[in-house]
Design a protein around this motif. Structure first.
Motif, PDB file in Angstrom:
ATOM      1  N   ASP A 107       1.220  -1.601  -0.029  1.00  0.00           N
ATOM      2  CA  ASP A 107       0.327   0.338   0.008  1.00  0.00           C
ATOM      3  C   ASP A 107       0.707   1.152   0.361  1.00  0.00           C
ATOM      4  N   LEU A 108       1.897   1.040   0.736  1.00  0.00           N
ATOM      5  CA  LEU A 108       3.096   2.457   0.486  1.00  0.00           C
ATOM      6  C   LEU A 108       3.051   2.455  -0.386  1.00  0.00           C
ATOM      7  N   CYS A 109       4.298   1.747  -1.584  1.00  0.00           N
ATOM      8  CA  CYS A 109       4.489   1.712  -2.968  1.00  0.00           C
ATOM      9  C   CYS A 109       3.442   2.427  -3.879  1.00  0.00           C
ATOM     10  N   MET A 110       2.129   1.887  -3.356  1.00  0.00           N
ATOM     11  CA  MET A 110       0.902   2.205  -4.393  1.00  0.00           C
ATOM     12  C   MET A 110      -0.042   3.794  -4.328  1.00  0.00           C
ATOM     13  N   MET A 111       0.457   3.916  -2.887  1.00  0.00           N
ATOM     14  CA  MET A 111       0.628   5.287  -2.062  1.00  0.00           C
ATOM     15  C   MET A 111       1.236   6.241  -2.765  1.00  0.00           C
ATOM     16  N   SER A 112       2.660   5.794  -3.039  1.00  0.00           N
ATOM     17  CA  SER A 112       3.421   6.773  -3.481  1.00  0.00           C
ATOM     18  C   SER A 112       3.025   6.635  -5.141  1.00  0.00           C
ATOM     19  N   LEU A 113       3.048   6.039  -5.424  1.00  0.00           N
ATOM     20  CA  LEU A 113       2.656   5.864  -7.280  1.00  0.00           C
ATOM     21  C   LEU A 113       2.114   6.534  -8.000  1.00  0.00           C
ATOM     22  N   VAL A 114       0.593   6.785  -6.810  1.00  0.00           N
ATOM     23  CA  VAL A 114      -0.957   7.398  -7.316  1.00  0.00           C
ATOM     24  C   VAL A 114      -0.201   9.121  -6.975  1.00  0.00           C
ATOM     25  N   LEU A 115       0.547   8.967  -5.832  1.00  0.00           N
ATOM     26  CA  LEU A 115       0.414  10.286  -5.315  1.00  0.00           C
ATOM     27  C   LEU A 115       1.778  11.143  -6.320  1.00  0.00           C
ATOM     28  N   ALA A 116       2.463  10.677  -6.860  1.00  0.00           N
ATOM     29  CA  ALA A 116       2.655  11.068  -8.066  1.00  0.00           C
ATOM     30  C   ALA A 116       2.819  11.230  -8.992  1.00  0.00           C
ATOM     31  N   GLY A 117       2.031  10.568  -9.998  1.00  0.00           N
ATOM     32  CA  GLY A 117       0.745  10.611 -11.003  1.00  0.00           C
ATOM     33  C   GLY A 117       0.485  11.977 -10.537  1.00  0.00           C
ATOM     34  N   CYS A 118      -0.501  11.882  -9.290  1.00  0.00           N
ATOM     35  CA  CYS A 118      -1.476  12.977  -8.888  1.00  0.00           C
ATOM     36  C   CYS A 118      -0.494  14.034  -9.348  1.00  0.00           C
ATOM     37  N   ALA A 119       1.152  14.103  -9.071  1.00  0.00           N
ATOM     38  CA  ALA A 119       1.308  15.532  -9.029  1.00  0.00           C
ATOM     39  C   ALA A 119       1.886  16.300 -10.338  1.00  0.00           C
ATOM     40  N   ALA A 120       2.407  15.301 -10.898  1.00  0.00           N
ATOM     41  CA  ALA A 120       3.111  15.143 -11.953  1.00  0.00           C
ATOM     42  C   ALA A 120       1.263  15.954 -12.778  1.00  0.00           C
ATOM     43  N   ALA A 121       0.660  15.332 -13.106  1.00  0.00           N
ATOM     44  CA  ALA A 121      -1.053  15.836 -13.705  1.00  0.00           C
ATOM     45  C   ALA A 121      -1.679  17.146 -13.405  1.00  0.00           C
ATOM     46  N   THR A 122      -1.471  16.920 -11.981  1.00  0.00           N
ATOM     47  CA  THR A 122      -1.981  18.248 -11.489  1.00  0.00           C
ATOM     48  C   THR A 122      -0.405  19.767 -11.637  1.00  0.00           C
ATOM     49  N   ALA A 123       0.444  19.583 -11.777  1.00  0.00           N
ATOM     50  CA  ALA A 123       1.510  20.550 -12.410  1.00  0.00           C
ATOM     51  C   ALA A 123       0.893  21.225 -13.590  1.00  0.00           C
ATOM     52  N   ILE A 124       0.654  19.960 -14.827  1.00  0.00           N
ATOM     53  CA  ILE A 124       0.420  20.416 -15.687  1.00  0.00           C
ATOM     54  C   ILE A 124      -0.920  21.086 -16.377  1.00  0.00           C
ATOM     55  N   GLY A 125      -1.779  20.361 -15.366  1.00  0.00           N
ATOM     56  CA  GLY A 125      -2.537  20.752 -15.653  1.00  0.00           C
ATOM     57  C   GLY A 125      -3.074  22.221 -15.059  1.00  0.00           C
ATOM     58  N   TYR A 126      -2.877  22.704 -14.357  1.00  0.00           N
ATOM     59  CA  TYR A 126      -2.410  23.940 -13.883  1.00  0.00           C
ATOM     60  C   TYR A 126      -1.943  25.036 -15.033  1.00  0.00           C
ATOM     61  N   VAL A 127      -0.622  24.638 -15.535  1.00  0.00           N
ATOM     62  CA  VAL A 127      -0.205  25.439 -16.468  1.00  0.00           C
ATOM     63  C   VAL A 127      -1.089  25.789 -17.730  1.00  0.00           C
ATOM     64  N   GLY A 128      -1.861  24.818 -17.866  1.00  0.00           N
ATOM     65  CA  GLY A 128      -2.567  24.559 -18.652  1.00  0.00           C
ATOM     66  C   GLY A 128      -4.301  25.511 -18.753  1.00  0.00           C
ATOM     67  N   ARG A 129      -4.510  25.330 -17.590  1.00  0.00           N
ATOM     68  CA  ARG A 129      -5.636  26.515 -16.656  1.00  0.00           C
ATOM     69  C   ARG A 129      -5.181  27.804 -16.938  1.00  0.00           C
ATOM     70  N   TYR A 130      -4.177  28.592 -16.256  1.00  0.00           N
ATOM     71  CA  TYR A 130      -4.025  29.666 -15.968  1.00  0.00           C
ATOM     72  C   TYR A 130      -2.636  29.945 -16.838  1.00  0.00           C
ATOM     73  N   GLY A 131      -2.053  29.139 -17.363  1.00  0.00           N
ATOM     74  CA  GLY A 131      -0.854  29.138 -17.783  1.00  0.00           C
ATOM     75  C   GLY A 131       0.182  30.061 -17.309  1.00  0.00           C
ATOM     76  N   ASN A 132       1.130  30.405 -17.967  1.00  0.00           N
ATOM     77  CA  ASN A 132       2.738  30.750 -17.009  1.00  0.00           C
ATOM     78  C   ASN A 132       3.269  31.640 -17.780  1.00  0.00           C
ATOM     79  N   ASN A 133       2.688  33.441 -16.960  1.00  0.00           N
ATOM     80  CA  ASN A 133       3.008  35.020 -18.690  1.00  0.00           C
ATOM     81  C   ASN A 133       4.940  34.613 -17.977  1.00  0.00           C
TER      82      ASN A 133
END
Length: 181
Positions: A107-133
């Motif tokens: 469970d610890l390994c799966m939690m780390s994997l899911v959290l890493a995927g969430c972090a990566a997608a959230t970062a790109i999603g934030y840039v897609g939503r708000y851009g970076n001037n």
């Protein structure tokens, strides 16, 4: 007499133990559902719009972070399905703290994997939503609203799966701490 009783661990009532294992299995099934939904929504997200007379398409496969997110959720879903079998065996054959220790590591390994995927997608999603001037990246969600909404829903399901896996990790850690050396 008190010294002898202190050496033996008090067993919880059978009803409490069955309730704990039932919650464990239920959380695993919810994890499978949430990760499968997150991966499916990400993989099927695409939209084509016309910008200044040119057809522009947005797909998850254009971003390596979104691909990693999809693969991480698919792997977590598959591994959670596979751990349903040991969880059911704990329910019917009895459990030991050592078995819960192995589930804790999983469970610890799966939690780390899911959290890493969430972090990566959230970062790109934030840039897609708000851009970076400062970098000259413009927001695309104004044009690709359907695509961005599916990405957002996919992220919400994945974060929900993270919470389920976190609860499983805490439950397994709690049971595995009873290991006597």
């Amino acid at each position: 007499m008190a010294g002898i009783e202190a050496k033996f661990q008090q067993n919880p009532p059978l009803g409490t133990h069955k309730l704990f294992l039932g919650a464990h299995i239920c959380l695993r099934i919810l994890t499978v559902t949430a990760t499968l939904t997150a991966a499916w929504m990400m993989i099927t997200s695409k939209q084509t719009v016309e910008v200044y007379g040119i057809q522009v398409e947005a797909k998850y496969s254009y971003s390596s972070a979104f691909k990693f997110f999809s693969y991480a959720n698919a792997i977590a879903c598959g591994c959670s399905v596979l751990t349903l079998f040991p969880a059911f065996s704990l329910f019917y054959r009895g459990s030991t703290p050592m078995k819960f220790f192995f589930l804790f590591l999983h469970d610890l390994c799966m939690m780390s994997l899911v959290l890493a995927g969430c972090a990566a997608a959230t970062a790109i999603g934030y840039v897609g939503r708000y851009g970076n001037n400062h970098a000259g990246w413009m927001a695309i969600c104004d044009q690709f609203d359907e695509y961005c909404n599916r990405i957002r829903l996919s992220l919400m399901f994945s974060y929900l799966a993270f919470v389920f896996i976190l609860m499983l990790t805490i439950m397994s850690a709690n049971k595995s701490r009873e290991i006597r050396v």
